[in-house]
Enzyme design. Structure first.
Site, short mmCIF file in Angstrom:
data_model
loop_
_atom_site.label_atom_id
_atom_site.label_comp_id
_atom_site.label_asym_id
_atom_site.label_seq_id
_atom_site.Cartn_x
_atom_site.Cartn_y
_atom_site.Cartn_z
N LYS A 1 0.93 -1.34 0.10
CA LYS A 1 0.08 0.10 -0.29
C LYS A 1 1.05 1.33 -0.10
CE LYS A 1 -2.31 2.95 1.84
NZ LYS A 1 -2.18 4.43 1.53
N GLU B 1 9.64 1.46 11.53
CA GLU B 1 10.51 2.44 11.22
C GLU B 1 9.86 3.85 11.49
OE1 GLU B 1 12.21 5.08 10.27
OE2 GLU B 1 12.78 4.51 8.33
N CYS C 1 13.77 10.10 7.57
CA CYS C 1 13.71 9.75 8.79
C CYS C 1 15.01 10.22 9.57
CB CYS C 1 13.33 8.51 8.98
SG CYS C 1 11.70 7.99 8.11
N GLU D 1 10.31 15.90 14.93
CA GLU D 1 10.71 15.56 13.56
C GLU D 1 9.86 16.37 12.66
OE1 GLU D 1 11.33 11.68 12.47
OE2 GLU D 1 12.02 12.19 10.48
#
Lengths: 508, 135
Positions: free
Chosen positions: A190, A264, A303, A404
């Protein structure tokens, strides 16, 4: 006020992209059962350039049917044949690298310079790497005594669900697909709703290489297509890259089905510059300056973005002057222009979120060393999502040091001692990436060992070879990607415990 | 709780209220928010049907906005607690399992630093566990 450095080249031509793409299920193009499609908007100009199928539970079930049917054969297909298929995929990507790089740039907004030099070449290499390792892969056998032998054989998990992020649409898909197929699993993928097109362009190219049903791609929205995949009882594992709340939700679903997951989930990576970095103004110093500016790679949508610069106070002035100068030299412009160094953020909501962080950073008293605002570009880019590469100076408790931002924003602070550098580096929820720059042989080993992160780049940053394991400590997730150890995230162990003795035990 | 007037930790814009109304109607249920952290669509508020996301002892209940409970993980709260959050909405193709995604819009957070006076007078928080015990 920062003056932007602008790209001067004309954008390259756009490859022809279909008006709309269906799901790729069982080796065929399958229209969404709802009959609905949604616009895919290019971040370059904020305008739709294709449509993607709006998948739902019914579509996911169809894909799972196809994957389960294919698994019966694919799981027993020889390593040589699986390897051949993966190599063939790599060859096709390589032959079409320029076209795929352009599509990826249109889909995601990143500069063509990066899709050409990083995203696509890495896709090729990752498929080749996993094609290679399964030819040399062996299970283990042990003789417990002269009559007893234990065979620990690896068997594929089955049909897996893989949810792909939008920051490196093709590369992140490759990170998940290549090891799963190599291990003998079949997959339902997906892609992210921001970037559903480049993977479908790739599927068109490789549709005939793969046996039907081995690799299925269902596009759609998280709540409508992602959730049915993550909650399905017919999925043997869910692999997810994304953020903490969705990660927890997927683990919650997986706990109901008792299936494994790998996660992750991001980071707030420290990039540490020790005093010895500035011992000379040489090639290495120049490399370290570039290492600090790596926060702007992929518009910061990584990331492991080195979003915290920790620099020894004695070299702060000398080092940061050069870093700011280099940051200001980043050419912004049309992502399809060959000299553009930094492109557009992936979507409008990302753009807005980054601006909200620039705002809170200023409110908290962080000093803007450069950037600090959106980048207003012209020539048709007025409606795209561009942000100036930004460096804040402040302290580690500020929100811009802890969250982040997923944009071209880094925050710098100083340290006095190695202990203080380590303390600041570890003062974060996350532990995905880190960088350590030094000319001191002892620091090069000791500091990385003290940093609680899964990947510490030493005198380099943002390298992602297939041969090195990548993954998080702490709230950055668990499980690894890349490296042959990844195969075991898609396999389970069949232990055959064999007795070659003809004698009974004598118990009964 | 006494009648003391506390300063809310989370506010909401009119536009976000409208979206909540639409989603409540569509799903026929109460909604909840959990503030996310981390990459991709992280650092964004996630909207779920009430109870679909299981909160626990590691979460902080920060208040109710327009009838919806708002949570954040305690680690993240440590770094956010000095700021007042406003739930807003922006056009954009976000991803995640948040319920508004198919509408082509995304809930987002705008932040403001509390003043020193406000910091002493904030809505008391509770853990996700305490929240569940209170029913």
């Amino acid at each position: 006020m920062t003056t932007l450095t602008l790209s001067e080249a004309k954008p390259v031509d756009r490859p022809s992209i279909k008006e709309k793409y269906d799901h790729f299920i069982g080796g065929k193009w399958v229209a969404p059962s709802s009959g609905e499609y949604f616009d895919n908007i290019s971040p370059i100009d904020g305008k739709p350039f294709s449509k993607a199928a709006r998948g739902n539970k019914e579509d996911v079930e169809k894909a799972l049917d196809a994957a389960h049917e294919a698994f019966a054969t694919w799981s027993k297909t020889s390593a040589a044949e699986r390897s051949r298929v993966l190599n063939k995929i790599a060859d096709v990507i390589e032959e079409n690298l320029e076209m795929l790089a352009r599509v990826e740039t249109i889909d995601n907004g990143k500069a063509l310079r990066e899709t050409r030099a990083a995203d696509l070449p890495l896709c090729v290499d990752h498929f080749r790497y996993f094609a290679g390792v399964i030819r040399a892969d062996e299970s283990t056998i042990s003789e417990h005594d002269e009559h007893t032998v234990s065979i620990a054989l690896s068997e594929p998990l089955g049909v897996v669900g893989q949810i792909i992020p939008w920051n490196f649409p093709l590369l992140m898909a490759t990170w998940k697909i290549a090891p799963a197929l190599a291990a003998g699993c079949c997959t339902v993928v997906k892609p992210a709703e921001q970037t559903p097109t480049s993977i479908m362009v790739l599927m068109e190219l490789i549709a005939d290489i793969l046996p039907p049903g081995v690799l299925n791609v269902v596009t759609g929205f998280g709540p409508e297509a992602g959730k049915p995949l993550a909650t399905s009882k017919r999925v043997a594992k869910v692999a997810f890259t994304g953020e903490t709340t969705t990660g927890r939700l997927i683990m919650q679903y997986a706990s109901e089905n008792l299936v494994p997951v790998t996660m992750e989930l991001g980071g707030k990576s420290p990039n540490i510059f020790m005093k010895s970095v500035a011992d000379a103004d040489d090639e290495f110093f120049d490399k370290a300056v570039e290492g600090a500016v790596m926060f702007a790679l992929n518009q910061g949508e990584v990331c492991t973005c080195p979003s915290r610069i920790l620099v020894h106070e004695d070299i702060y002035d000398k080092f940061m002057e050069r870093v700011v100068e280099r940051t200001k030299a980043i050419k912004m412009g049309h992502p399809l222009a060959e000299d553009t160094m930094m492109g557009a953020q992936a979507s409008n909501d990302q753009f807005e979120k980054i601006l909200s962080y620039l705002d809170i950073g200023k409110q908290e008293g962080a000093e803007v060393l450069c950037g600090g605002d959106k980048a207003s570009l012209n020539s048709g880019l007025e409606t795209g999502y561009y942000i100036q590469p930004t460096i804040f100076k402040g302290h580690n408790k500020m929100r811009v040091f802890q969250e982040e931002i997923f944009g071209p924003v880094t925050s710098v602070t100083t340290f006095k001692t190695t202990e203080e550098a380590i303390e600041i580096a570890n003062d974060t929820m996350y532990g995905l990436g880190a960088g350590l720059w030094s000319r001191d042989a002892h620091e090069l080993y000791q500091v990385p060992r003290a940093i609680k992160a899964g990947r510490v780049w030493v005198n380099c940053y943002h390298a992602y070879p297939a041969h090195a394991p990548f993954g998080g400590y702490k709230k950055s997730g668990f499980g690894r990607e890349n490296h042959l150890m990844m195969l075991n995230h898609y396999r389970q162990t069949k232990n055959m415990l064999i007795s070659y003795s003809k004698n009974k035990l004598g118990f009964f | 709780m006494s009648n003391k007037q506390y300063i809310p930790r989370v506010l909401i814009t009119e536009a976000a209220m409208d979206v909540i109304d639409t989603l409540r109607k569509r799903f026929g249920t109460e909604l909840m928010f959990h503030q996310s952290g981390g990459c991709c669509d992280g650092s964004s508020p996630m909207c779920f049907e009430k109870g679909d996301f299981k909160v626990g002892g590691s979460d902080v209940w920060m208040g109710k906005i327009y009838g919806c409970d708002f949570f954040m993980n305690e680690d993240q709260f440590e770094y956010w607690k000095h700021t007042q959050l406003t739930l807003d909405v922006t056009p954009g193709r976000g991803s995640s399992f948040s319920l508004e995604i198919p509408m082509g819009i995304r809930f987002m957070i705008r932040s403001r630093m509390f003043t020193m006076e406000e910091l002493e007078n904030l809505v008391p928080t509770k853990t996700g566990e305490e929240y569940l015990e209170e029913g």
